[in-house]
Motif scaffolding. Structure first.
Motif, PDB file in Angstrom:
ATOM      1  N   LEU A 158      46.039  54.895  37.296  1.00 46.78           N
ATOM      2  CA  LEU A 158      47.020  53.966  37.889  1.00 46.78           C
ATOM      3  C   LEU A 158      46.339  52.672  38.321  1.00 46.78           C
ATOM      4  CD1 LEU A 158      49.224  56.281  40.140  1.00 46.78           C
ATOM      5  CD2 LEU A 158      50.024  54.871  38.235  1.00 46.78           C
ATOM      6  N   LEU A 159      45.175  52.815  38.976  1.00 50.07           N
ATOM      7  CA  LEU A 159      44.455  51.624  39.468  1.00 50.07           C
ATOM      8  C   LEU A 159      44.063  50.693  38.316  1.00 50.07           C
ATOM      9  CD1 LEU A 159      42.027  53.214  42.120  1.00 50.07           C
ATOM     10  CD2 LEU A 159      43.978  51.716  42.603  1.00 50.07           C
ATOM     11  N   SER A 160      43.741  51.299  37.172  1.00 43.88           N
ATOM     12  CA  SER A 160      43.283  50.490  36.036  1.00 43.88           C
ATOM     13  C   SER A 160      44.405  49.667  35.417  1.00 43.88           C
ATOM     14  CB  SER A 160      42.698  51.378  34.938  1.00 43.88           C
ATOM     15  OG  SER A 160      41.652  52.129  35.463  1.00 43.88           O
ATOM     16  N   THR A 161      45.626  50.095  35.632  1.00 45.98           N
ATOM     17  CA  THR A 161      46.720  49.399  34.940  1.00 45.98           C
ATOM     18  C   THR A 161      47.613  48.583  35.884  1.00 45.98           C
ATOM     19  OG1 THR A 161      47.947  51.476  35.089  1.00 45.98           O
ATOM     20  CG2 THR A 161      46.878  50.999  32.986  1.00 45.98           C
ATOM     21  N   MET A 162      47.557  48.850  37.183  1.00 43.26           N
ATOM     22  CA  MET A 162      48.514  48.168  38.081  1.00 43.26           C
ATOM     23  C   MET A 162      48.080  46.736  38.390  1.00 43.26           C
ATOM     24  SD  MET A 162      47.916  49.771  41.905  1.00 43.26           S
ATOM     25  CE  MET A 162      48.600  51.342  41.502  1.00 43.26           C
ATOM     26  N   GLU A 163      49.084  45.907  38.704  1.00 42.97           N
ATOM     27  CA  GLU A 163      48.786  44.528  39.084  1.00 42.97           C
ATOM     28  C   GLU A 163      48.137  44.520  40.463  1.00 42.97           C
ATOM     29  OE1 GLU A 163      52.014  41.944  40.136  1.00 42.97           O
ATOM     30  OE2 GLU A 163      50.737  40.170  39.933  1.00 42.97           O
TER      31      GLU A 163
ATOM     32  N   LEU B  48      41.806  45.662  54.151  1.00 41.95           N
ATOM     33  CA  LEU B  48      43.158  45.520  53.580  1.00 41.95           C
ATOM     34  C   LEU B  48      43.791  46.865  53.244  1.00 41.95           C
ATOM     35  CD1 LEU B  48      45.075  43.115  52.497  1.00 41.95           C
ATOM     36  CD2 LEU B  48      44.442  44.014  50.259  1.00 41.95           C
ATOM     37  N   LEU B  49      42.982  47.814  52.725  1.00 41.12           N
ATOM     38  CA  LEU B  49      43.535  49.090  52.263  1.00 41.12           C
ATOM     39  C   LEU B  49      43.966  50.007  53.407  1.00 41.12           C
ATOM     40  CD1 LEU B  49      41.072  49.715  49.286  1.00 41.12           C
ATOM     41  CD2 LEU B  49      43.369  48.739  49.212  1.00 41.12           C
ATOM     42  N   SER B  50      43.670  49.601  54.645  1.00 42.44           N
ATOM     43  CA  SER B  50      44.140  50.379  55.795  1.00 42.44           C
ATOM     44  C   SER B  50      45.634  50.159  56.003  1.00 42.44           C
ATOM     45  CB  SER B  50      43.398  49.956  57.062  1.00 42.44           C
ATOM     46  OG  SER B  50      43.789  48.634  57.406  1.00 42.44           O
ATOM     47  N   LYS B  51      46.163  49.140  55.358  1.00 41.77           N
ATOM     48  CA  LYS B  51      47.584  48.758  55.483  1.00 41.77           C
ATOM     49  C   LYS B  51      47.946  48.334  56.903  1.00 41.77           C
ATOM     50  CE  LYS B  51      50.957  49.274  53.193  1.00 41.77           C
ATOM     51  NZ  LYS B  51      52.167  49.746  53.829  1.00 41.77           N
TER      52      LYS B  51
ATOM     53  N   ASN C 114      49.897  42.980  45.604  1.00 43.31           N
ATOM     54  CA  ASN C 114      49.318  44.312  45.853  1.00 43.31           C
ATOM     55  C   ASN C 114      50.368  45.358  46.247  1.00 43.31           C
ATOM     56  OD1 ASN C 114      46.614  43.647  45.311  1.00 43.31           O
ATOM     57  ND2 ASN C 114      46.482  42.585  47.270  1.00 43.31           N
ATOM     58  N   LYS C 115      51.629  45.005  46.006  1.00 45.40           N
ATOM     59  CA  LYS C 115      52.719  45.899  46.419  1.00 45.40           C
ATOM     60  C   LYS C 115      52.567  47.316  45.830  1.00 45.40           C
ATOM     61  CE  LYS C 115      57.457  45.562  46.406  1.00 45.40           C
ATOM     62  NZ  LYS C 115      58.613  44.996  45.730  1.00 45.40           N
ATOM     63  N   CYS C 116      52.297  47.391  44.527  1.00 50.03           N
ATOM     64  CA  CYS C 116      52.187  48.713  43.865  1.00 50.03           C
ATOM     65  C   CYS C 116      51.027  49.515  44.452  1.00 50.03           C
ATOM     66  CB  CYS C 116      51.956  48.549  42.371  1.00 50.03           C
ATOM     67  SG  CYS C 116      53.385  47.947  41.536  1.00 50.03           S
ATOM     68  N   LEU C 117      49.924  48.821  44.719  1.00 48.24           N
ATOM     69  CA  LEU C 117      48.746  49.488  45.287  1.00 48.24           C
ATOM     70  C   LEU C 117      49.087  50.060  46.660  1.00 48.24           C
ATOM     71  CD1 LEU C 117      45.679  50.063  45.316  1.00 48.24           C
ATOM     72  CD2 LEU C 117      45.327  47.736  46.152  1.00 48.24           C
ATOM     73  N   PHE C 118      49.733  49.247  47.496  1.00 49.49           N
ATOM     74  CA  PHE C 118      50.110  49.711  48.835  1.00 49.49           C
ATOM     75  C   PHE C 118      51.066  50.906  48.748  1.00 49.49           C
ATOM     76  CE2 PHE C 118      49.490  45.088  50.451  1.00 49.49           C
ATOM     77  CZ  PHE C 118      48.142  45.323  50.638  1.00 49.49           C
TER      78      PHE C 118
END
Ligand code: NAP
Length: 263
Positions: A243-248, A144-147, A176-180
Motif C-alpha cells: 500500500l505504501l509503495s502505491t499510495m499518494e 507527523l505519523l503520530s497524527k 497524505n490523507k490515504c496514509l493517515f
C-alpha cells in the motif's frame, strides 16, 4: 544517568558541525572525519558526558574527503584504548559500510527510516549479511505519523525545523490523507495509537531494526515504548508495504544539505 551508568547505553556521534548555527532554521552541515577531529570529538564528549567510555559512537555523516578505512582505523584505535565500545555510521551507504566494516566491525547504522522515508530499505540485506543493526531515526517522519498534527499546526520558525519540512506544509495534509487513513485503520485493529503503529510496523520487519523516536514528554515516551508490545505478521507487513509503495504521499524531509569545508 550517573547512578545507572552501567545499565544504560550511551550513544553519541562525531563528524559534523553546523554552518552558521546562530541563524534560525535548517543549517547546512560541514563534515570532518579526519583522525584528529575524531579524537578531539571523543575527548570532548567524554568530558561533557562525565564518563570514561562511550558505548556506541557513530560517524554522523560520511565525509567524502576521508576514506572509510581511515575512519575505521581511527575507531579501531579508540576501541583498543577503551574509550569507545562499539561504533556505527549514520546515513551509511552499502559500499561505505562494507569497506568500513572490513577494517573495524560496525555494530549499527543509523539512517532515516519511516513509512514516508523508505529509501534505505535496500540496505537491509547488507545489514543482515554483515550482522549490523539498523537504527531508524525520525521514525515518525518527525512526528507527523503520530497524527497529533494537522493543517492548523504552527511551528516556531526560529527554533523548530518542522516549520520548513515539506511534510508539514499546508497542502501535505491533503496529500497524505490515504496514509493517515491507513494508519488510523491499523490503530483501530491493533488497539494501538498511530505512533505505535508506525514503530511496530518497522520493528516487526526484523529483530535488528530499532526505531529511536524523539520526544520531550514522558507520556509519549511510555506510549512509544508500548509499540514493542504490538506486532505485525510478515503478511501484514508485506500488505502495508505494498500500500505504501502505491499510495499518494507528500514529500518528506530528507536531511540537511552538506557543504564542503572549502565553501
Ligand atoms: N542520525 C541523524 O543524523 C539524525 C537526524 C535526525 C534525528 N536523529 C535522531 O532520531 C531521533 C528522533 O528523530 P526526530 O526527532 O527527528 O523524529 P521523530 O522521532 O520521527 O519525531 C519526533 C517528533 O515527534 C513527536 N512525537 C514523538 N512521539 C510522539 C507521540 N507518541 N505522539 C505524538 N508526537 C510524538 C515529538 O514531539 P514532542 O517532543 O513534543 O513529543 C517530536 O517533535 C532522535 O534521537 C534524534 O537524535 C538522528
Amino acid at each position: 544517568l550517573k547512578a545507572y551508568r552501567d545499565r544504560v547505553v550511551i550513544a553519541t556521534k562525531f563528524g559534523i558541525r553546523f554552518d552558521h548555527p546562530e541563524l534560525p532554521g535548517n543549517h547546512p552541515l560541514i563534515t570532518n572525519s579526519c583522525p584528529e577531529a575524531i579524537r578531539e570529538s571523543v575527548e570532548s564528549s567524554l568530558r561533557r558526558l562525565r564518563t570514561d567510555h562511550i558505548d556506541l559512537y557513530y560517524q554522523h555523516r560520511i565525509d567524502k574527503n576521508v576514506e572509510p578505512e581511515v575512519v575505521a582505523d581511527t575507531i579501531s584505535e579508540l576501541i583498543k584504548e577503551g574509550k569507545i565500545l562499539h561504533w556505527g555510521i549514520s546515513e551509511a551507504t552499502a559500499e561505505y559500510l562494507r569497506r568500513a566494516h572490513r577494517v573495524c566491525p560496525v555494530a549499527a547504522v543509523q539512517n532515516r527510516y519511516s513509512m514516508m522515508a523508505r529509501w534505505h530499505e535496500s540496505l537491509f540485506p547488507v545489514c543482515e549479511e554483515l550482522g549490523v543493526g539498523f537504527v531508524a531515526f525520525s521514525p515518525l517522519a518527525n512526528g507527523l505519523l503520530s497524527k497529533c498534527y494537522n493543517i492548523e499546526s504552527i511551528f516556531d520558525t526560529q527554533t523548530d525545523y518542522r516549520a520548513v519540512m515539506p511534510q508539514y506544509q499546508k497542502d501535505s495534509f491533503e496529500k497524505n490523507k490515504c496514509l493517515f487513513e491507513m494508519i488510523e485503520q491499523l490503530a483501530m485493529e491493533k488497539h494501538a495509537t498511530p505512533a505505535q503503529i508506525s514503530l511496530a510496523w518497522m520493528m516487526s520487519k526484523k529483530p535488528w531494526i530499532v526505531p529511536i523516536p524523539g520526544t520531550r514528554c514522558l507520556c509519549r515516551l511510555k506510549e512509544n515504548i508500548g509499540a514493542a508490545d504490538i506486532s505485525f505478521s510478515q503478511e501484514e507487513v508485506a500488505a502495508i508495504d505494498k500500500l505504501l509503495s502505491t499510495m499518494e504521499m507528500s514529500e518528506v524531509f530528507g536531511g540537511s544539505r552538506i557543504v564542503d569545508k572549502a565553501q
